[in-house]
Write a protein that holds these residues in place. Sequence first.
Motif, PDB file in Angstrom:
ATOM      1  N   ASP A  43       0.832  -1.201   0.000  1.00 33.41           N
ATOM      2  CA  ASP A  43       0.000   0.000   0.000  1.00 33.41           C
ATOM      3  C   ASP A  43       0.870   1.255   0.000  1.00 33.41           C
ATOM      4  OD1 ASP A  43      -2.330  -1.532   0.063  1.00 33.41           O
ATOM      5  OD2 ASP A  43      -2.337  -1.612   2.247  1.00 33.41           O
ATOM      6  N   ASN A 102     -13.714   5.477  -9.191  1.00 33.85           N
ATOM      7  CA  ASN A 102     -13.669   4.270  -8.357  1.00 33.85           C
ATOM      8  C   ASN A 102     -12.240   3.917  -7.936  1.00 33.85           C
ATOM      9  OD1 ASN A 102     -15.475   2.437  -7.137  1.00 33.85           O
ATOM     10  ND2 ASN A 102     -14.795   0.805  -8.497  1.00 33.85           N
ATOM     11  N   GLN A 137      -8.859   3.086  -5.870  1.00 33.24           N
ATOM     12  CA  GLN A 137      -8.520   2.252  -4.712  1.00 33.24           C
ATOM     13  C   GLN A 137      -7.800   3.138  -3.688  1.00 33.24           C
ATOM     14  OE1 GLN A 137      -7.997  -1.706  -7.531  1.00 33.24           O
ATOM     15  NE2 GLN A 137      -6.430  -1.317  -6.008  1.00 33.24           N
ATOM     16  N   PRO A 185     -13.712   4.097  -3.011  1.00 32.78           N
ATOM     17  CA  PRO A 185     -12.941   4.707  -1.918  1.00 32.78           C
ATOM     18  C   PRO A 185     -13.804   4.993  -0.686  1.00 32.78           C
ATOM     19  CG  PRO A 185     -13.455   6.352  -3.570  1.00 32.78           C
ATOM     20  CD  PRO A 185     -13.968   5.048  -4.108  1.00 32.78           C
ATOM     21  N   LYS A 218      -5.683   0.747  -9.410  1.00 33.57           N
ATOM     22  CA  LYS A 218      -6.800   0.064 -10.068  1.00 33.57           C
ATOM     23  C   LYS A 218      -6.443  -0.327 -11.504  1.00 33.57           C
ATOM     24  CE  LYS A 218     -11.459   0.991 -11.782  1.00 33.57           C
ATOM     25  NZ  LYS A 218     -12.501   2.030 -11.960  1.00 33.57           N
ATOM     26  N   ARG A 234     -10.073  -0.719   3.237  1.00 31.47           N
ATOM     27  CA  ARG A 234      -9.052  -1.253   2.330  1.00 31.47           C
ATOM     28  C   ARG A 234      -9.599  -2.428   1.518  1.00 31.47           C
ATOM     29  NH1 ARG A 234      -5.378  -5.216   1.597  1.00 31.47           N
ATOM     30  NH2 ARG A 234      -3.417  -4.542   0.596  1.00 31.47           N
ATOM     31  N   ALA A 239     -12.009  -1.328  -1.116  1.00 35.91           N
ATOM     32  CA  ALA A 239     -11.338  -0.631  -2.218  1.00 35.91           C
ATOM     33  C   ALA A 239     -10.730  -1.618  -3.217  1.00 35.91           C
ATOM     34  CB  ALA A 239     -10.265   0.303  -1.677  1.00 35.91           C
ATOM     35  N   ILE A 240     -10.016  -2.621  -2.708  1.00 37.01           N
ATOM     36  CA  ILE A 240      -9.359  -3.563  -3.623  1.00 37.01           C
ATOM     37  C   ILE A 240     -10.368  -4.529  -4.255  1.00 37.01           C
ATOM     38  CG2 ILE A 240      -7.133  -3.405  -2.458  1.00 37.01           C
ATOM     39  CD1 ILE A 240      -7.670  -6.056  -1.131  1.00 37.01           C
ATOM     40  N   GLY A 291      -4.435   6.044  -6.340  1.00 35.75           N
ATOM     41  CA  GLY A 291      -5.452   5.007  -6.204  1.00 35.75           C
ATOM     42  C   GLY A 291      -6.010   4.548  -7.539  1.00 35.75           C
ATOM     43  N   ILE A 328      -3.765  -0.276  -2.048  1.00 33.62           N
ATOM     44  CA  ILE A 328      -4.495   0.993  -2.034  1.00 33.62           C
ATOM     45  C   ILE A 328      -3.526   2.153  -1.826  1.00 33.62           C
ATOM     46  CG2 ILE A 328      -6.549  -0.079  -1.044  1.00 33.62           C
ATOM     47  CD1 ILE A 328      -5.706   1.448   1.638  1.00 33.62           C
ATOM     48  N   ASP A 380      -3.481  -5.375  -5.902  1.00 34.70           N
ATOM     49  CA  ASP A 380      -4.230  -5.591  -4.660  1.00 34.70           C
ATOM     50  C   ASP A 380      -3.647  -4.693  -3.586  1.00 34.70           C
ATOM     51  OD1 ASP A 380      -5.968  -7.465  -5.725  1.00 34.70           O
ATOM     52  OD2 ASP A 380      -4.667  -9.154  -5.238  1.00 34.70           O
ATOM     53  N   GLY A 385     -13.064  -3.443  -5.572  1.00 31.76           N
ATOM     54  CA  GLY A 385     -13.763  -2.657  -6.566  1.00 31.76           C
ATOM     55  C   GLY A 385     -14.998  -1.937  -6.057  1.00 31.76           C
TER      56      GLY A 385
END
Length: 360
Positions: A88, A184, A186, A250, A151, A241, A244-245, A147, A158, A156, A247
């Motif tokens: 991350d 959208n 991450q 945020p 994506k 988190r 976010a990963i 972010g 953020i 995987d 999909g």
Amino acid sequence: MKRSLENIENQFEMFQILNEKGEIVNEDAMPDLSDDDLKEIMRRMVYTRILDQRSIALNRQGRLGFYAPTAGQEASQLGSHYALEKEDFILPGYRDVPQLIWHGLPLYQAFLFSRGHFHGNQMPEGVNAVSPQIIIGAQITQAAGVGIGMKKRGKDAIAITYTGDGGASQGDFYEGINFAGAFNAQAVFVVQNNRYAISVPVEKQSAAKTIAQKAVAAGIEGIQVDGMDVLAVYAATKDARERAINGEGPTLIETMTYRYGPHTMAGDDPTRYRTEETDNEWEAKDPIVRFRTFLENKGLWSEEEENEVIEQAKEEVKAAIKKADEQPKQKVTELMDIMYEELPASLQEQREEYEAKESK
């Protein structure tokens, strides 16, 4: 319209797991943390409190430069960081050096950052972070971009960014969360509401009852968390988190916290805008005292263990400041060299002048 606003505001009740007495009040939300995890979180909070005390002392001795105290915000900072993975990416504000250190930034480099030395801003290989942002709120739009990059690359991971309640009053805040929501991203946006943007109370910054509700306008998830409760902060960040990963977009996390010291060590006097009564109220919510009580009741923490962490922190701070002192003093020519791949002609003459001065 008034009813609609009230309905929205009422949705953002503060999320808490551990109350001020160190008691679990939300068993269903208790995160799946091992005893070793719980002890490690406590160790990091105690270590960071000592680091803060030593940094203040070093600043007063003239051995550090810019410094923003962190005492009181350990649960907010370290609870959120403990929910992260190495992959991350952290985009911190200037008070968020502890997260960088626990993410892998050597302590001596954190001291060099405080001194304005360029080496303090050079992240080691494998440390996914940028140096702390001084421009309030600028990191929020950057986090939206990182972010989106996560994506698009199928990572995987953020981007997580931090600011204070004052940062939530900046244009970059609205642009960042809106852009992140539209694409959208991450990303997780943490607003550490420590009640005062330098000296301006949060009530005078916005008519909104919470900062978390501002997520509604951006079409993203928002949650207000007890920022003095490390378990609640961890749980909220871990959930954000994972969504976010997966999909699901945020999240804006508002942590209700407090800074016990001044805004920075650059002359701020909190007694001019905070009352002793307010300070005492928040000291009773101390995140370390609260978590210590919880761990002691579980038989997981002792005074002896805490003293070991305190001594370790003191020794490592001593060694780190010594290493920082041993670093070569930066030169103006070095700053020019690392700023440009090809030095503009307008600066070439200046560089030659400084090179002549530095060679004497």
